[in-house]
Write a protein that holds these residues in place. Structure first.
Motif, PDB file in Angstrom:
ATOM      1  N   PRO A 152      48.003  55.175  59.170  1.00  0.00           N
ATOM      2  CA  PRO A 152      48.062  54.127  60.200  1.00  0.00           C
ATOM      3  C   PRO A 152      46.913  53.128  60.105  1.00  0.00           C
ATOM      4  O   PRO A 152      47.105  51.925  60.347  1.00  0.00           O
ATOM      5  N   MET A 153      45.701  53.585  59.734  1.00  0.00           N
ATOM      6  CA  MET A 153      44.572  52.665  59.591  1.00  0.00           C
ATOM      7  C   MET A 153      44.820  51.656  58.481  1.00  0.00           C
ATOM      8  O   MET A 153      44.450  50.472  58.606  1.00  0.00           O
ATOM      9  N   ALA A 154      45.453  52.102  57.393  1.00  0.00           N
ATOM     10  CA  ALA A 154      45.772  51.185  56.301  1.00  0.00           C
ATOM     11  C   ALA A 154      46.773  50.126  56.748  1.00  0.00           C
ATOM     12  O   ALA A 154      46.695  48.963  56.323  1.00  0.00           O
ATOM     13  N   ILE A 155      47.712  50.522  57.600  1.00  0.00           N
ATOM     14  CA  ILE A 155      48.684  49.564  58.134  1.00  0.00           C
ATOM     15  C   ILE A 155      47.993  48.566  59.066  1.00  0.00           C
ATOM     16  O   ILE A 155      48.227  47.345  59.001  1.00  0.00           O
ATOM     17  N   GLU A 156      47.115  49.062  59.931  1.00  0.00           N
ATOM     18  CA  GLU A 156      46.471  48.212  60.934  1.00  0.00           C
ATOM     19  C   GLU A 156      45.512  47.198  60.317  1.00  0.00           C
ATOM     20  O   GLU A 156      45.279  46.134  60.888  1.00  0.00           O
ATOM     21  N   THR A 157      44.930  47.540  59.159  1.00  0.00           N
ATOM     22  CA  THR A 157      43.971  46.630  58.524  1.00  0.00           C
ATOM     23  C   THR A 157      44.600  45.804  57.409  1.00  0.00           C
ATOM     24  O   THR A 157      43.910  45.022  56.763  1.00  0.00           O
ATOM     25  N   ASN A 158      45.899  45.972  57.186  1.00  0.00           N
ATOM     26  CA  ASN A 158      46.575  45.232  56.126  1.00  0.00           C
ATOM     27  C   ASN A 158      46.653  43.743  56.473  1.00  0.00           C
ATOM     28  O   ASN A 158      47.089  43.378  57.562  1.00  0.00           O
ATOM     29  N   ALA A 159      46.205  42.914  55.547  1.00  0.00           N
ATOM     30  CA  ALA A 159      46.140  41.472  55.800  1.00  0.00           C
ATOM     31  C   ALA A 159      47.516  40.892  56.077  1.00  0.00           C
ATOM     32  O   ALA A 159      47.672  40.018  56.957  1.00  0.00           O
ATOM     33  N   PHE A 160      48.538  41.345  55.382  1.00  0.00           N
ATOM     34  CA  PHE A 160      49.889  40.812  55.582  1.00  0.00           C
ATOM     35  C   PHE A 160      50.412  41.185  56.973  1.00  0.00           C
ATOM     36  O   PHE A 160      50.994  40.356  57.672  1.00  0.00           O
ATOM     37  N   VAL A 161      50.172  42.430  57.385  1.00  0.00           N
ATOM     38  CA  VAL A 161      50.617  42.873  58.701  1.00  0.00           C
ATOM     39  C   VAL A 161      49.885  42.107  59.806  1.00  0.00           C
ATOM     40  O   VAL A 161      50.480  41.706  60.801  1.00  0.00           O
ATOM     41  N   LEU A 162      48.586  41.896  59.597  1.00  0.00           N
ATOM     42  CA  LEU A 162      47.806  41.143  60.579  1.00  0.00           C
ATOM     43  C   LEU A 162      48.309  39.707  60.698  1.00  0.00           C
ATOM     44  O   LEU A 162      48.328  39.132  61.796  1.00  0.00           O
ATOM     45  N   ALA A 163      48.713  39.143  59.565  1.00  0.00           N
ATOM     46  CA  ALA A 163      49.239  37.775  59.581  1.00  0.00           C
ATOM     47  C   ALA A 163      50.548  37.684  60.344  1.00  0.00           C
ATOM     48  O   ALA A 163      50.912  36.614  60.859  1.00  0.00           O
ATOM     49  N   GLN A 164      51.264  38.802  60.460  1.00  0.00           N
ATOM     50  CA  GLN A 164      52.537  38.822  61.176  1.00  0.00           C
ATOM     51  C   GLN A 164      52.372  39.210  62.645  1.00  0.00           C
ATOM     52  O   GLN A 164      53.360  39.417  63.348  1.00  0.00           O
ATOM     53  N   GLY A 165      51.122  39.332  63.110  1.00  0.00           N
ATOM     54  CA  GLY A 165      50.911  39.634  64.524  1.00  0.00           C
ATOM     55  C   GLY A 165      50.345  41.013  64.784  1.00  0.00           C
ATOM     56  O   GLY A 165      50.176  41.399  65.936  1.00  0.00           O
ATOM     57  N   GLY A 166      50.056  41.775  63.750  1.00  0.00           N
ATOM     58  CA  GLY A 166      49.453  43.092  63.938  1.00  0.00           C
ATOM     59  C   GLY A 166      50.474  44.210  63.860  1.00  0.00           C
ATOM     60  O   GLY A 166      51.691  43.993  63.911  1.00  0.00           O
TER      61      GLY A 166
END
Length: 345
Positions: free
Chosen positions: A194-208
């Protein structure tokens, strides 16, 4: 010189001896290193290591040299130890002997009787005049690398110690490592995934990340583990058979080898996942830039855990690594390039 099928080898120094039916199952002392070994039931097999050697002079290097039987004391220690009129080394302390010497001047070992001369310290003088105590022959201190003088009680105690040591080495330790590996992988999935998902730049760009994304991260880590486990175990098992054929190595019974093999695979996968997820967390999903770090740690862990649990040397471990990591990765990468080339041709 006997063929390999008519001989057996010491598991400690690999010195070979001619196998005879009369020696089958008996405890003998290796002339090459002094280890106490048990002669196998047939030729072509490795002897069982009963006790590791003490530092002593090596015996004759020719195959088929007569073995010293630890259950029978020879008439002359000098004859068994290979000491001749030309000198040689003391079988007790390994000191250089003068030609024709009967007693070692360094430790007092009598080459003919197998006893050590010792001086009584603080003993009451015998006879008149307060004369110093004369050198007295002490209890037999025959070198165990030449032959064994243990009692049957000592034999039983040693066998119990050996059985206990073997259980820890080939049963309990692998089981502990398997448990550690499973817990480690679970922590990777539940915490680092889950930490890897939360800090992923692409996921963050989509709103977290959402709860669904975090569950996906956990499932991805667990699925990746299962796929690698299914692939790695058969590859590693096949590689063990190849290494055994190439180097004449024995990995024990199939059950013991499989248990230690599973422990090795689980720890390697758990460590690889932790490093990979850690690099992704630090770099925001651009883990490719940490490839060299991941590869270096992976290789170090592979060598360390394999040499510990499978008892392989450096060359054998290199072959295992090549067959189970490098070659499959190279083949998968090559096939991937061909598929990409066909798709975009």
């Amino acid at each position: 010189m006997s063929s390999a099928a008519e001989s057996f080898a010491c598991p400690h120094c690999e010195k070979r001896y001619q196998w005879r039916a009369g020696l089958s199952g008996r405890k003998v002392a290796c002339k090459g290193c002094g280890a106490v070994i048990r002669v196998p039931a047939s030729g072509g097999l490795m002897a069982e290591l009963i006790r590791k050697p003490e530092p002593v002079a090596s015996g004759d290097s020719e195959m088929g040299y007569a073995l010293a039987d630890p259950d029978q004391e020879p008439a002359s220690v000098a004859a068994v130890a290979g000491v001749t009129a030309d000198g040689g080394k003391c079988p007790s302390c390994n000191a250089k002997l003068k030609p024709g010497a009967v007693v070692c001047m360094n430790c007092g070992f009598n080459l003919q009787t197998g006893e050590k001369l010792s001086t009584s310290v603080g003993a009451a003088p015998t006879g008149g005049g307060g004369a110093a105590a004369a050198p007295a022959v002490g209890a037999a201190t025959l070198n165990r690398a030449v032959f064994d003088t243990r009692s049957k009680v000592d034999d039983a105690a040693m066998d119990e110690d050996l059985a206990r040591e073997t259980q820890w080495k080939y049963l309990y330790t692998p089981l502990i490592l398997i448990g550690v590996g499973l817990v480690w992988i679970l922590l990777n999935a539940v915490v680092l995934g889950p930490m890897a998902i939360e800090t992923n730049a692409f996921v963050l760009a989509q709103g977290g990340a959402t709860s669904y994304d975090r569950v996906q991260g956990i499932l991805f880590v667990l699925l990746d583990f299962l796929v690698r486990l299914v692939i790695s175990v058969p590859l590693m098992l096949g590689a063990l058979f190849i290494v055994a054929s190439l180097f004449g190595t024995s990995f024990g019974t199939l059950g013991s080898a499989m248990l230690r093999l599973l422990a090795v695979v689980l720890v390697i996968i758990a460590c690889d996942d932790m490093v990979s997820l850690g690099v992704d967390i630090v770099t925001g999903g651009f883990g490719g830039i940490g490839f060299m770090l991941e590869a270096s740690i992976s290789i170090l862990v592979f060598f360390a855990i394999s040499m510990w649990q499978l008892e392989t040397d450096v060359m054998e471990t290199m072959v295992l690594w090549f067959l189970t990591v490098f070659a499959p990765g190279l083949i998968v990468g090559f096939v991937g390039l061909i598929v990409l080339g066909l798709l975009f041709a």
